[in-house]
Design a protein around this motif. Structure first.
Motif, PDB file in Angstrom:
ATOM      1  N   GLY A  29      -4.169  13.185  -0.575  1.00  0.00           N
ATOM      2  CA  GLY A  29      -2.953  13.415   0.191  1.00  0.00           C
ATOM      3  C   GLY A  29      -1.945  14.324  -0.476  1.00  0.00           C
ATOM      4  O   GLY A  29      -0.882  14.589   0.094  1.00  0.00           O
ATOM      5  N   GLU A  30      -2.271  14.857  -1.655  1.00  0.00           N
ATOM      6  CA  GLU A  30      -1.329  15.687  -2.417  1.00  0.00           C
ATOM      7  C   GLU A  30      -1.963  17.039  -2.697  1.00  0.00           C
ATOM      8  O   GLU A  30      -3.120  17.097  -3.112  1.00  0.00           O
ATOM      9  N   PRO A  31      -1.246  18.148  -2.489  1.00  0.00           N
ATOM     10  CA  PRO A  31      -1.803  19.459  -2.828  1.00  0.00           C
ATOM     11  C   PRO A  31      -2.155  19.532  -4.310  1.00  0.00           C
ATOM     12  O   PRO A  31      -1.423  19.000  -5.152  1.00  0.00           O
ATOM     13  N   LEU A  32      -3.261  20.195  -4.617  1.00  0.00           N
ATOM     14  CA  LEU A  32      -3.681  20.279  -6.011  1.00  0.00           C
ATOM     15  C   LEU A  32      -2.623  20.921  -6.897  1.00  0.00           C
ATOM     16  O   LEU A  32      -2.459  20.533  -8.057  1.00  0.00           O
ATOM     17  N   VAL A  33      -1.888  21.922  -6.388  1.00  0.00           N
ATOM     18  CA  VAL A  33      -0.868  22.560  -7.216  1.00  0.00           C
ATOM     19  C   VAL A  33       0.257  21.589  -7.535  1.00  0.00           C
ATOM     20  O   VAL A  33       0.778  21.559  -8.655  1.00  0.00           O
ATOM     21  N   PRO A 194      -8.226   9.020  -5.656  1.00  0.00           N
ATOM     22  CA  PRO A 194      -7.854   7.755  -6.297  1.00  0.00           C
ATOM     23  C   PRO A 194      -7.375   6.745  -5.265  1.00  0.00           C
ATOM     24  O   PRO A 194      -6.681   7.099  -4.309  1.00  0.00           O
ATOM     25  N   ARG A 195      -7.752   5.511  -5.447  1.00  0.00           N
ATOM     26  CA  ARG A 195      -7.323   4.455  -4.538  1.00  0.00           C
ATOM     27  C   ARG A 195      -6.059   3.802  -5.061  1.00  0.00           C
ATOM     28  O   ARG A 195      -5.906   3.603  -6.261  1.00  0.00           O
ATOM     29  N   PRO A 196      -5.142   3.452  -4.156  1.00  0.00           N
ATOM     30  CA  PRO A 196      -3.942   2.739  -4.612  1.00  0.00           C
ATOM     31  C   PRO A 196      -4.326   1.386  -5.186  1.00  0.00           C
ATOM     32  O   PRO A 196      -5.251   0.725  -4.711  1.00  0.00           O
ATOM     33  N   ARG A 197      -3.628   1.000  -6.223  1.00  0.00           N
ATOM     34  CA  ARG A 197      -3.908  -0.285  -6.839  1.00  0.00           C
ATOM     35  C   ARG A 197      -3.428  -1.424  -5.938  1.00  0.00           C
ATOM     36  O   ARG A 197      -2.322  -1.377  -5.420  1.00  0.00           O
ATOM     37  N   PRO A 198      -4.272  -2.449  -5.751  1.00  0.00           N
ATOM     38  CA  PRO A 198      -3.838  -3.570  -4.906  1.00  0.00           C
ATOM     39  C   PRO A 198      -2.718  -4.348  -5.557  1.00  0.00           C
ATOM     40  O   PRO A 198      -2.638  -4.465  -6.790  1.00  0.00           O
ATOM     41  N   ASN A 199      -1.847  -4.862  -4.740  1.00  0.00           N
ATOM     42  CA  ASN A 199      -0.717  -5.655  -5.228  1.00  0.00           C
ATOM     43  C   ASN A 199      -1.052  -7.124  -5.053  1.00  0.00           C
ATOM     44  O   ASN A 199      -1.067  -7.640  -3.951  1.00  0.00           O
TER      45      ASN A 199
END
Length: 204
Positions: A29-33, A194-199
């Motif tokens: 979801g984030e541009p590589l730059v 990368p997966r978000p860490r579960p809370n």
């Protein structure tokens, strides 16, 4: 006095094999730059200089606030033009940083921990690079002493490769336990995001 380390992100290429400039490609979801510039800062680099070229007008808004943007003249030549432009920009800062940590935009497996580990070696005369399983890779750390010599040999798409190949004092910093130095040439090369860490926290 602490050593100052600048982050130099080379993100000017047009990404022919990928089909578009890799600076604009999104990963997680984030541009590589944006990701690479952020990781340089998170790893302790200050300032962060981002070298743009292909479709720079689209990439520039994606660069995080606080980073310096340089557009490489003749970026079509290859990485050499980007490296020269970036090193020239760093040399013109007052004061100039003691070392430059040179990172490539298409290395999503390099995180802030790799940057910090390599940056811990910074000195005005350092020549070091990250290694993965003993294989030399990127990023590369160059002390200020060497910038003009590197820029003088940076041609085509080789960047600092020729200059580094002629030296026997390059320090390899093993980072295979915390990152991966595989570059992304085609969409199929992109790793799983990368997966978000579960809370698992509970309310009291």
């Amino acid at each position: 006095m602490s050593t100052s380390t600048a982050g130099l992100l080379l993100a000017a290429g047009e990404g022919r094999r990928f089909g578009r400039p890799k600076a604009l490609v999104r990963f997680g979801g984030e541009p590589l730059v944006s990701r690479a510039a952020r990781i340089l800062a998170d790893g302790g680099c200050d300032p962060v200089v981002v070298v743009l070229g292909a479709r720079a007008e689209q990439a520039r808004p994606l660069v995080p606030d606080g980073a310096l943007v340089v557009e490489a003249v003749g970026w079509e030549e290859g990485m050499g033009a980007s490296l020269r432009a970036g090193l020239d920009a760093l040399a013109g800062l007052a004061p100039a940083p003691d070392a430059a940590l040179i990172h490539l935009v298409d290395l999503p497996g390099v995180g802030a921990d790799v940057i910090a580990r390599l940056g811990a070696c910074a000195a005005p005369d350092v020549v070091a690079r990250a290694a993965y399983g003993g294989v030399p890779g990127h990023p590369v750390l160059l002390g200020r002493r060497w910038w003009s010599a590197v820029a003088a040999t940076a041609e085509g798409d080789r960047g600092a490769r020729r200059w580094l190949a002629g030296r026997d004092d390059v320090r390899l910093v093993e980072c295979g336990d915390i990152g991966a130095g595989t570059d992304v040439d085609t969409p199929a090369d992109l790793p799983d995001p990368p997966r978000p860490r579960p809370n698992h926290g509970r309310r009291s």
